[in-house]
Design a protein around this motif. Structure first.
Motif, PDB file in Angstrom:
ATOM      1  N   THR A 152       0.830  -1.209   0.000  1.00 15.64           N
ATOM      2  CA  THR A 152       0.000   0.000   0.000  1.00 15.64           C
ATOM      3  C   THR A 152       0.862   1.257   0.000  1.00 15.64           C
ATOM      4  OG1 THR A 152      -0.158   0.023   2.426  1.00 15.64           O
ATOM      5  CG2 THR A 152      -1.915  -1.127   1.200  1.00 15.64           C
ATOM      6  N   HIS A 153       2.043   1.169   0.583  1.00 16.88           N
ATOM      7  CA  HIS A 153       3.051   2.235   0.556  1.00 16.88           C
ATOM      8  C   HIS A 153       4.311   1.675   1.195  1.00 16.88           C
ATOM      9  CE1 HIS A 153       1.282   2.576   4.519  1.00 16.88           C
ATOM     10  NE2 HIS A 153       2.182   3.456   4.923  1.00 16.88           N
ATOM     11  N   ALA A 154       5.389   2.462   1.196  1.00 19.84           N
ATOM     12  CA  ALA A 154       6.696   1.905   1.569  1.00 19.84           C
ATOM     13  C   ALA A 154       7.189   2.339   2.942  1.00 19.84           C
ATOM     14  CB  ALA A 154       7.733   2.232   0.494  1.00 19.84           C
ATOM     15  N   HIS A 155       6.305   2.786   3.851  1.00 20.43           N
ATOM     16  CA  HIS A 155       6.762   2.949   5.238  1.00 20.43           C
ATOM     17  C   HIS A 155       7.271   1.607   5.756  1.00 20.43           C
ATOM     18  CE1 HIS A 155       4.294   6.846   5.991  1.00 20.43           C
ATOM     19  NE2 HIS A 155       5.539   7.109   5.649  1.00 20.43           N
ATOM     20  N   ASP A 156       8.284   1.673   6.636  1.00 20.83           N
ATOM     21  CA  ASP A 156       8.976   0.432   7.002  1.00 20.83           C
ATOM     22  C   ASP A 156       8.061  -0.585   7.673  1.00 20.83           C
ATOM     23  OD1 ASP A 156       8.771   1.727   9.460  1.00 20.83           O
ATOM     24  OD2 ASP A 156      10.906   1.517   9.970  1.00 20.83           O
ATOM     25  N   ASP A 157       7.007  -0.114   8.348  1.00 19.22           N
ATOM     26  CA  ASP A 157       6.102  -1.074   9.001  1.00 19.22           C
ATOM     27  C   ASP A 157       5.164  -1.750   8.007  1.00 19.22           C
ATOM     28  OD1 ASP A 157       4.871   1.493   8.756  1.00 19.22           O
ATOM     29  OD2 ASP A 157       3.359   0.952  10.237  1.00 19.22           O
ATOM     30  N   HIS A 158       5.266  -1.420   6.725  1.00 20.43           N
ATOM     31  CA  HIS A 158       4.452  -2.087   5.699  1.00 20.43           C
ATOM     32  C   HIS A 158       5.288  -2.916   4.722  1.00 20.43           C
ATOM     33  CE1 HIS A 158       0.555  -0.062   6.611  1.00 20.43           C
ATOM     34  NE2 HIS A 158       1.399   0.716   7.259  1.00 20.43           N
ATOM     35  N   VAL A 159       6.589  -2.674   4.667  1.00 22.13           N
ATOM     36  CA  VAL A 159       7.418  -3.380   3.672  1.00 22.13           C
ATOM     37  C   VAL A 159       8.666  -4.050   4.256  1.00 22.13           C
ATOM     38  CG1 VAL A 159       6.658  -1.860   1.794  1.00 22.13           C
ATOM     39  CG2 VAL A 159       8.792  -1.327   3.019  1.00 22.13           C
ATOM     40  N   GLY A 191      -0.645  11.216  -0.467  1.00 18.88           N
ATOM     41  CA  GLY A 191      -0.962  12.070   0.672  1.00 18.88           C
ATOM     42  C   GLY A 191      -0.237  11.581   1.918  1.00 18.88           C
ATOM     43  N   HIS A 192      -0.643  10.421   2.427  1.00 20.37           N
ATOM     44  CA  HIS A 192       0.107   9.807   3.536  1.00 20.37           C
ATOM     45  C   HIS A 192       1.526   9.504   3.070  1.00 20.37           C
ATOM     46  CE1 HIS A 192       0.928   7.393   7.093  1.00 20.37           C
ATOM     47  NE2 HIS A 192       1.309   6.408   6.305  1.00 20.37           N
ATOM     48  N   ALA A 193       1.628   8.996   1.869  1.00 20.67           N
ATOM     49  CA  ALA A 193       2.912   8.784   1.195  1.00 20.67           C
ATOM     50  C   ALA A 193       2.702   9.117  -0.282  1.00 20.67           C
ATOM     51  CB  ALA A 193       3.378   7.340   1.353  1.00 20.67           C
ATOM     52  N   GLY A 198      -4.631   0.718   3.321  1.00 20.23           N
ATOM     53  CA  GLY A 198      -3.333   0.995   3.928  1.00 20.23           C
ATOM     54  C   GLY A 198      -3.466   2.055   5.001  1.00 20.23           C
ATOM     55  N   ASP A 199      -2.615   3.093   4.934  1.00 17.33           N
ATOM     56  CA  ASP A 199      -2.688   4.171   5.925  1.00 17.33           C
ATOM     57  C   ASP A 199      -3.338   5.423   5.350  1.00 17.33           C
ATOM     58  OD1 ASP A 199      -1.374   2.412   7.515  1.00 17.33           O
ATOM     59  OD2 ASP A 199       0.475   3.576   7.704  1.00 17.33           O
ATOM     60  N   THR A 200      -4.076   5.294   4.244  1.00 18.90           N
ATOM     61  CA  THR A 200      -4.743   6.460   3.660  1.00 18.90           C
ATOM     62  C   THR A 200      -6.046   6.787   4.378  1.00 18.90           C
ATOM     63  OG1 THR A 200      -3.726   6.192   1.491  1.00 18.90           O
ATOM     64  CG2 THR A 200      -5.841   7.342   1.553  1.00 18.90           C
TER      65      THR A 200
HETATM   66 ZN   LIG Z   1       2.344   4.591   6.784  1.00 12.36          ZN
END
Ligand SMILES: [Zn+2]
Length: 202
Positions: free
Chosen positions: A62-69, A126-128, A145-147
């Motif tokens: 959903t995006h590349a923040h470390d807690d997702h990838v 937006g979030h990323a 994701g975090d959107t």
């Molecule tokens: Zn995030």
């Protein structure tokens, strides 16, 4: 018939020199023989427990923040499936992974079929910058994701986020989905498009 399976995985999120304890949702969509995984947070074994013996067709980010990838490359080793990410999140990916790249660039309108259903990517920056939601019309749900969370938009207080942009993405790209669309989020409980539209006023 495709179904949605779920687990929660615990670990940390780090950005801008701060680290937080977080619980991340793992979403697995498919039938008894094949599936896709949405996000690869803290633990490969947590994800494999949901996958079981099914063939993984893709690791969708959903995006590349470390807690997702964080464990996406390790999961790829285990299940031999491509990691898919929107290229606008390259800067965030490289904060976590300097030795590995993802395999497939996602784009708005990208579609992937699994277990007789189809997921369509919606670019929601937006979030990323490369934040993507995955809409599954047959299943009546969207993975945000975090959107978008239960209670409103995702955080935009840190680097590479944009508060105006996330509001625009949510209003123009998510609130056009049917009211009864179930929203499966990156953290915390489900909500619906109708409930969040009403809460945000619009
Ligand atoms: Zn995030």
């Amino acid at each position: 018939m495709a179904r949605v399976d779920h687990a929660v995985s615990s670990g940390t999120f780090s950005l801008d020199g701060e680290t937080f304890e977080v619980d991340n949702n793992i979403w697995v969509i498919g039938d008894d023989t094949e599936c896709v995984v949405i996000d690869a947070p803290h633990s490969v074994s947590d994800i494999l427990a949901v996958v079981g013996d099914r063939k993984v067709r893709a690791i969708l980010c959903t995006h590349a923040h470390d807690d997702h990838v964080r464990v996406a490359p390790a999961l790829r080793e285990e299940v031999v499936a491509p990691i898919m990410l929107h290229p606008d999140d390259k800067v965030l990916w490289e904060l976590t992974h300097t030795d590995y790249l993802w395999d497939v660039d996602l784009h708005d309108g990208f579609e992937i079929s699994v277990g007789g259903t189809t997921l369509r990517a919606i670019h929601t920056p937006g979030h990323a910058p490369g934040a993507v939601c995955f809409h599954a019309p047959d299943l009546g749900c969207v993975f945000t994701g975090d959107t978008l969370f239960q209670g409103g938009p995702g955080a935009t207080g840190r680097s590479f986020s944009d508060a105006n942009l996330i509001t625009k993405s949510i209003r123009e790209r998510l609130f056009v989905l049917p009211d009864d669309t179930v929203v499966h989020t990156g953290h915390g409980d489900d909500t619906s498009i109708g409930a969040e539209r009403a809460a945000l006023g619009g």
